[in-house]
Design a protein around this motif. Sequence first.
Motif, mmCIF file in Angstrom:
data_model
loop_
_atom_site.group_PDB
_atom_site.id
_atom_site.type_symbol
_atom_site.label_atom_id
_atom_site.label_comp_id
_atom_site.label_asym_id
_atom_site.label_seq_id
_atom_site.Cartn_x
_atom_site.Cartn_y
_atom_site.Cartn_z
ATOM 1 N N ARG A 199 16.147 30.448 35.504
ATOM 2 C CA ARG A 199 15.892 29.015 35.431
ATOM 3 C C ARG A 199 14.754 28.625 36.378
ATOM 4 N NH1 ARG A 199 20.868 27.536 35.580
ATOM 5 N NH2 ARG A 199 21.073 26.987 37.781
ATOM 6 N N TRP A 200 14.747 29.203 37.569
ATOM 7 C CA TRP A 200 13.677 28.894 38.512
ATOM 8 C C TRP A 200 12.327 29.405 38.013
ATOM 9 C CZ3 TRP A 200 15.853 29.830 44.165
ATOM 10 C CH2 TRP A 200 16.795 28.827 44.447
ATOM 11 N N LEU A 201 12.295 30.602 37.438
ATOM 12 C CA LEU A 201 11.036 31.122 36.899
ATOM 13 C C LEU A 201 10.471 30.182 35.834
ATOM 14 C CD1 LEU A 201 11.945 34.910 36.612
ATOM 15 C CD2 LEU A 201 10.203 33.936 38.133
ATOM 16 N N ALA A 202 11.343 29.557 35.085
ATOM 17 C CA ALA A 202 10.897 28.618 34.053
ATOM 18 C C ALA A 202 10.277 27.356 34.648
ATOM 19 C CB ALA A 202 12.064 28.245 33.144
ATOM 20 N N LEU A 203 10.602 27.061 35.909
ATOM 21 C CA LEU A 203 10.022 25.891 36.577
ATOM 22 C C LEU A 203 8.591 26.143 37.050
ATOM 23 C CD1 LEU A 203 13.051 24.687 38.755
ATOM 24 C CD2 LEU A 203 12.187 23.656 36.649
ATOM 25 N N GLY A 204 8.190 27.427 37.182
ATOM 26 C CA GLY A 204 6.815 27.688 37.579
ATOM 27 C C GLY A 204 6.532 28.907 38.427
ATOM 28 N N PRO A 205 7.420 29.318 39.344
ATOM 29 C CA PRO A 205 7.097 30.476 40.189
ATOM 30 C C PRO A 205 6.859 31.739 39.372
ATOM 31 C CG PRO A 205 9.001 29.312 41.050
ATOM 32 C CD PRO A 205 8.720 28.742 39.691
ATOM 33 N N ALA A 206 6.031 32.636 39.920
ATOM 34 C CA ALA A 206 5.812 33.932 39.288
ATOM 35 C C ALA A 206 6.856 34.943 39.722
ATOM 36 C CB ALA A 206 4.418 34.451 39.646
ATOM 37 N N VAL A 207 7.400 34.759 40.937
ATOM 38 C CA VAL A 207 8.334 35.727 41.516
ATOM 39 C C VAL A 207 9.474 34.977 42.181
ATOM 40 C CG1 VAL A 207 8.615 37.674 43.103
ATOM 41 C CG2 VAL A 207 6.401 37.288 41.998
ATOM 42 N N VAL A 208 10.695 35.439 41.954
ATOM 43 C CA VAL A 208 11.870 34.941 42.669
ATOM 44 C C VAL A 208 12.561 36.143 43.316
ATOM 45 C CG1 VAL A 208 14.143 33.862 42.479
ATOM 46 C CG2 VAL A 208 12.221 32.952 41.160
ATOM 47 N N LEU A 209 12.795 36.061 44.609
ATOM 48 C CA LEU A 209 13.474 37.109 45.366
ATOM 49 C C LEU A 209 14.818 36.586 45.839
ATOM 50 C CD1 LEU A 209 10.480 38.243 47.623
ATOM 51 C CD2 LEU A 209 11.139 39.149 45.377
ATOM 52 N N VAL A 210 15.837 37.436 45.787
ATOM 53 C CA VAL A 210 17.178 37.073 46.249
ATOM 54 C C VAL A 210 17.653 38.139 47.220
ATOM 55 C CG1 VAL A 210 19.563 36.596 45.605
ATOM 56 C CG2 VAL A 210 17.703 35.898 44.083
ATOM 57 N N THR A 211 18.023 37.722 48.434
ATOM 58 C CA THR A 211 18.574 38.654 49.408
ATOM 59 C C THR A 211 20.098 38.612 49.344
ATOM 60 O OG1 THR A 211 18.457 36.969 51.148
ATOM 61 C CG2 THR A 211 16.578 38.461 50.935
ATOM 62 N N GLY A 213 22.185 40.281 51.768
ATOM 63 C CA GLY A 213 22.736 40.798 53.011
ATOM 64 C C GLY A 213 22.830 42.311 52.956
ATOM 65 N N ALA A 214 24.003 42.845 53.285
ATOM 66 C CA ALA A 214 24.211 44.290 53.263
ATOM 67 C C ALA A 214 24.103 44.866 51.858
ATOM 68 C CB ALA A 214 25.567 44.629 53.863
ATOM 69 N N GLY A 215 24.134 43.988 50.849
ATOM 70 C CA GLY A 215 24.012 44.440 49.465
ATOM 71 C C GLY A 215 22.594 44.681 49.005
ATOM 72 N N GLY A 216 21.600 44.429 49.866
ATOM 73 C CA GLY A 216 20.210 44.679 49.506
ATOM 74 C C GLY A 216 19.500 43.439 49.007
ATOM 75 N N SER A 217 18.689 43.578 47.981
ATOM 76 C CA SER A 217 17.880 42.461 47.492
ATOM 77 C C SER A 217 17.491 42.680 46.037
ATOM 78 C CB SER A 217 16.617 42.293 48.353
ATOM 79 O OG SER A 217 15.872 43.507 48.400
ATOM 80 N N LEU A 218 17.062 41.597 45.409
ATOM 81 C CA LEU A 218 16.636 41.600 44.014
ATOM 82 C C LEU A 218 15.289 40.902 43.900
ATOM 83 C CD1 LEU A 218 19.986 40.364 42.424
ATOM 84 C CD2 LEU A 218 19.107 42.699 42.286
ATOM 85 N N ALA A 219 14.467 41.368 42.960
ATOM 86 C CA ALA A 219 13.202 40.709 42.647
ATOM 87 C C ALA A 219 13.156 40.437 41.152
ATOM 88 C CB ALA A 219 12.020 41.581 43.056
ATOM 89 N N PHE A 220 12.755 39.218 40.795
ATOM 90 C CA PHE A 220 12.697 38.812 39.395
ATOM 91 C C PHE A 220 11.297 38.297 39.071
ATOM 92 C CE2 PHE A 220 16.973 38.016 40.962
ATOM 93 C CZ PHE A 220 17.792 38.558 39.966
ATOM 94 N N THR A 221 10.752 38.735 37.952
ATOM 95 C CA THR A 221 9.578 38.109 37.346
ATOM 96 C C THR A 221 9.925 37.843 35.891
ATOM 97 O OG1 THR A 221 8.540 40.173 36.597
ATOM 98 C CG2 THR A 221 8.072 39.462 38.875
ATOM 99 N N ARG A 222 8.968 37.341 35.146
ATOM 100 C CA ARG A 222 9.226 37.104 33.727
ATOM 101 C C ARG A 222 9.346 38.402 32.935
ATOM 102 N NH1 ARG A 222 6.212 33.207 35.834
ATOM 103 N NH2 ARG A 222 6.819 31.029 35.466
ATOM 104 N N HIS A 223 8.939 39.526 33.563
ATOM 105 C CA HIS A 223 8.917 40.802 32.846
ATOM 106 C C HIS A 223 9.914 41.823 33.381
ATOM 107 C CE1 HIS A 223 5.200 39.126 31.289
ATOM 108 N NE2 HIS A 223 4.735 39.024 32.523
ATOM 109 N N ASP A 224 10.281 41.712 34.665
ATOM 110 C CA ASP A 224 11.060 42.764 35.303
ATOM 111 C C ASP A 224 12.119 42.203 36.241
ATOM 112 O OD1 ASP A 224 9.682 45.414 34.576
ATOM 113 O OD2 ASP A 224 7.993 44.212 35.292
ATOM 114 N N THR A 225 13.164 42.993 36.424
ATOM 115 C CA THR A 225 14.144 42.768 37.479
ATOM 116 C C THR A 225 14.306 44.080 38.237
ATOM 117 O OG1 THR A 225 15.355 41.121 36.191
ATOM 118 C CG2 THR A 225 16.517 42.143 38.033
ATOM 119 N N VAL A 226 14.162 44.026 39.562
ATOM 120 C CA VAL A 226 14.216 45.226 40.391
ATOM 121 C C VAL A 226 15.209 45.002 41.519
ATOM 122 C CG1 VAL A 226 12.886 46.692 41.971
ATOM 123 C CG2 VAL A 226 11.860 45.914 39.831
#
Length: 312
Positions: A199-211, A213-226
């Motif tokens: 939903r946030w990517l649809a608002l305009g950002p190219a990249v959304v990152l989610v931390t 904590g001890a579980g690591g992190s995620l990166a989202f673009t319109r093409h990939d999730t890592v």
Amino acid sequence: MSFLVIGECVADIVRAPAGSVAADRVHPGGSPANVAYGLGRLGRDVTLLTQLADDPAGRLIQARLRGAGVRVELGGMPVRTPSAVVGLDASGKASYTFDIAWTLTGGVPADLVPDHVHIGSIAAVTAPGATAVLAVTERFRDRATVSYDPNIRPALMGEHGEAVARVERCVALADLVKASDEDLAWLHPDEDPRTIAARWLALGPAVVLVTLGAGGSLAFTRHDTVSAGAPRVAVVDTVGAGDSFMSAVLDTLAGRDRAALGALAADDLAGLLATAGAAAAVTVSRAGAQPPDRAELDIARDGFALRPGRVS
């Protein structure tokens, strides 16, 4: 490349865990100030537009920032420097009680033309100063990339629906957004981070990152999730971990324009998360918001040797 960070400085009074014999500690803090300090520690050209009083805490914070090479510009002087009592549980996780007013006025010096603007936390959504934060950001957005970290502090957010709207206005201004799982849980309870990121990517950002904590992190673009794991370290406290992550992200992406951010590939995102995770790991391994310098970050990144995996 020049960075402009806009936001609050806070004197963090860190309480020792109940039953501990350790004494309370006072650290310079505030999420935007920590991001600016982290960029300075990494050798970047960075200016912080903020508010500080002419009191012991304010002088302590200014000295620390300038010691890292941060240019400090004051948009008004409050009666006292904002403060936060930071409580730590047995695992070192922090909770906060605030004494903060945010009344930023004015803009930036005429000679300052940043390549990147970072906003976030209390300053981006708290009236009346948030109006000035958004005005400065919009002024530079045609030539500068923008990042945003909501860094939610529930006690200061006001009515939930209005707070969500303010956050989403900042998301829409940004090219890159970083949020914690706790931020997302407060903003959108019971929603999966992937749903919120889309939903946030649809608002305009190219990249959304989610931390996580001890579980690591995620990166989202319109093409990939890592995804990336978090390094295993002995945690002293979590103060400033997310801000160190953010500083390392901005350092790693320095020089990429809006089009280049939109073209980041999965391998780019994997390296980004690994580097930022290493910076956060260094910070949680010592007391207070103490991000790594360049040499420490290089050693940590190589030592942890994380291998993020592509999710989809």
